[in-house]
Scaffold this motif. Structure first.
Motif, mmCIF file in Angstrom:
data_model
loop_
_atom_site.group_PDB
_atom_site.id
_atom_site.type_symbol
_atom_site.label_atom_id
_atom_site.label_comp_id
_atom_site.label_asym_id
_atom_site.label_seq_id
_atom_site.Cartn_x
_atom_site.Cartn_y
_atom_site.Cartn_z
ATOM 1 N N VAL A 148 -5.878 -3.271 -3.270
ATOM 2 C CA VAL A 148 -6.111 -1.980 -2.615
ATOM 3 C C VAL A 148 -4.874 -1.443 -1.893
ATOM 4 O O VAL A 148 -4.928 -0.368 -1.298
ATOM 5 C CB VAL A 148 -7.296 -2.050 -1.624
ATOM 6 C CG1 VAL A 148 -8.575 -2.411 -2.341
ATOM 7 C CG2 VAL A 148 -7.015 -3.008 -0.489
ATOM 8 N N GLN A 189 -13.888 -5.099 4.515
ATOM 9 C CA GLN A 189 -13.844 -4.638 3.122
ATOM 10 C C GLN A 189 -14.983 -3.661 2.839
ATOM 11 O O GLN A 189 -14.783 -2.645 2.162
ATOM 12 C CB GLN A 189 -13.887 -5.824 2.166
ATOM 13 C CG GLN A 189 -12.632 -6.667 2.208
ATOM 14 C CD GLN A 189 -12.724 -7.925 1.373
ATOM 15 O OE1 GLN A 189 -13.745 -8.219 0.747
ATOM 16 N NE2 GLN A 189 -11.646 -8.703 1.364
ATOM 17 N N TRP A 220 -14.324 0.529 1.911
ATOM 18 C CA TRP A 220 -14.813 1.314 0.777
ATOM 19 C C TRP A 220 -15.792 2.395 1.225
ATOM 20 O O TRP A 220 -15.809 3.487 0.654
ATOM 21 C CB TRP A 220 -15.433 0.413 -0.277
ATOM 22 C CG TRP A 220 -14.399 -0.357 -1.026
ATOM 23 C CD1 TRP A 220 -14.240 -1.711 -1.043
ATOM 24 C CD2 TRP A 220 -13.363 0.181 -1.862
ATOM 25 N NE1 TRP A 220 -13.167 -2.052 -1.835
ATOM 26 C CE2 TRP A 220 -12.603 -0.902 -2.349
ATOM 27 C CE3 TRP A 220 -12.985 1.463 -2.239
ATOM 28 C CZ2 TRP A 220 -11.513 -0.744 -3.191
ATOM 29 C CZ3 TRP A 220 -11.893 1.628 -3.081
ATOM 30 C CH2 TRP A 220 -11.178 0.537 -3.547
ATOM 31 N N ARG A 260 -14.282 5.672 2.164
ATOM 32 C CA ARG A 260 -13.740 6.437 1.046
ATOM 33 C C ARG A 260 -14.824 6.959 0.100
ATOM 34 O O ARG A 260 -14.515 7.669 -0.846
ATOM 35 C CB ARG A 260 -12.742 5.562 0.284
ATOM 36 C CG ARG A 260 -11.463 5.365 1.081
ATOM 37 C CD ARG A 260 -10.698 4.128 0.660
ATOM 38 N NE ARG A 260 -9.418 4.047 1.346
ATOM 39 C CZ ARG A 260 -9.259 3.571 2.576
ATOM 40 N NH1 ARG A 260 -10.303 3.134 3.249
ATOM 41 N NH2 ARG A 260 -8.062 3.525 3.126
ATOM 42 N N ASP A 261 -16.054 6.603 0.362
ATOM 43 C CA ASP A 261 -17.163 7.011 -0.499
ATOM 44 C C ASP A 261 -17.439 8.501 -0.303
ATOM 45 O O ASP A 261 -17.757 8.928 0.808
ATOM 46 C CB ASP A 261 -18.415 6.199 -0.157
ATOM 47 C CG ASP A 261 -19.540 6.379 -1.153
ATOM 48 O OD1 ASP A 261 -19.419 7.237 -2.057
ATOM 49 O OD2 ASP A 261 -20.539 5.659 -1.040
ATOM 50 N N ASN A 310 -20.575 3.568 -5.016
ATOM 51 C CA ASN A 310 -19.407 4.186 -4.406
ATOM 52 C C ASN A 310 -18.559 4.761 -5.535
ATOM 53 O O ASN A 310 -17.870 4.021 -6.239
ATOM 54 C CB ASN A 310 -18.633 3.150 -3.592
ATOM 55 C CG ASN A 310 -17.463 3.750 -2.847
ATOM 56 O OD1 ASN A 310 -16.873 4.749 -3.265
ATOM 57 N ND2 ASN A 310 -17.109 3.126 -1.739
ATOM 58 N N GLU A 332 -14.705 4.036 -5.318
ATOM 59 C CA GLU A 332 -14.329 2.667 -5.671
ATOM 60 C C GLU A 332 -14.376 2.475 -7.183
ATOM 61 O O GLU A 332 -13.472 1.868 -7.769
ATOM 62 C CB GLU A 332 -15.246 1.653 -4.989
ATOM 63 C CG GLU A 332 -14.864 0.211 -5.281
ATOM 64 C CD GLU A 332 -15.756 -0.799 -4.580
ATOM 65 O OE1 GLU A 332 -15.463 -2.007 -4.702
ATOM 66 O OE2 GLU A 332 -16.731 -0.418 -3.922
ATOM 67 N N TYR A 382 -11.425 4.236 -8.678
ATOM 68 C CA TYR A 382 -10.209 3.501 -8.354
ATOM 69 C C TYR A 382 -10.067 2.260 -9.251
ATOM 70 O O TYR A 382 -8.993 2.002 -9.792
ATOM 71 C CB TYR A 382 -10.205 3.089 -6.873
ATOM 72 C CG TYR A 382 -8.990 2.288 -6.492
ATOM 73 C CD1 TYR A 382 -7.765 2.913 -6.314
ATOM 74 C CD2 TYR A 382 -9.053 0.906 -6.339
ATOM 75 C CE1 TYR A 382 -6.635 2.186 -5.989
ATOM 76 C CE2 TYR A 382 -7.933 0.176 -6.017
ATOM 77 C CZ TYR A 382 -6.721 0.823 -5.837
ATOM 78 O OH TYR A 382 -5.603 0.092 -5.527
#
Length: 176
Positions: free
Chosen positions: A36, A61, A65, A68-69, A77, A80, A83
């Motif tokens: 990440v 962790q 995530w 950023r959802d 998500n 994620e 990514y």
């Protein structure tokens, strides 16, 4: 002279004992951090490295995530997933002699900005042509694309393989 050496060694030992202990990341935590790193903020990395308890690492962790959802109402998500897909694509495209493609400069640029609009093949080099100007269109997934913003389409692709701009480009150097 031997007394001076002894004093130096004692001083060094005291210095090392008084230095703050830095937690050595275990193999699993280091692997996650390497995965990440392209999207992690420096403050987040410092916080992550300072965590000592495995439960705190797992919670970090999860929160990492979740922040950023783009849609917390859905169970998945989307960011994620996008990514991880971009990382896998970068790994397959830009692998260099045992180094995963996502850890190369080209791979990190690909992960953060997405694929170029066009790639012009040359004799010795390839030139990646990025999206430009008001006619540029981002892919449908651009709203969750890692690193993508409304101005991302005007950024040049910074990649060693992208060594030259297309000669047919109508964009002036000031606009780059």
């Amino acid at each position: 002279m031997p007394v001076r050496k002894k004093a130096s060694l004692v001083g060094l030992a005291l210095y090392l004992l008084s230095a703050p202990a830095v937690r050595a990341l275990d193999k699993e935590a280091k692997k996650w951090l390497d995965e990440v790193k392209p999207i992690m903020l420096p403050e987040e990395e410092k916080t992550y490295r300072d965590l000592k308890d495995k439960n705190d690492v797992a919670e970090f962790q999860r929160i990492f995530w979740a922040r950023r959802d783009p849609d917390l109402e859905t169970p998945a998500n989307e960011y994620e997933a996008e990514y991880q897909k971009a990382r896998a694509d970068a790994d397959s495209r830009y692998r260099i002699a045992g180094t995963p493609g996502s850890q190369t400069d080209c791979g990190r640029v690909f992960i953060l900005l997405g694929p170029p609009d066009d790639v012009k093949k040359g004799d010795a080099t390839d030139a990646a042509i990025p999206r430009r100007g008001p006619t540029a269109t981002a892919p449908a997934s651009s709203s969750v694309r890692p690193g993508r913003s409304s101005s991302a389409s005007t950024r040049p692709a910074l990649c060693p393989r992208a060594t030259a701009w297309a000669s047919s480009s109508t964009v002036s150097p000031k606009e780059r």
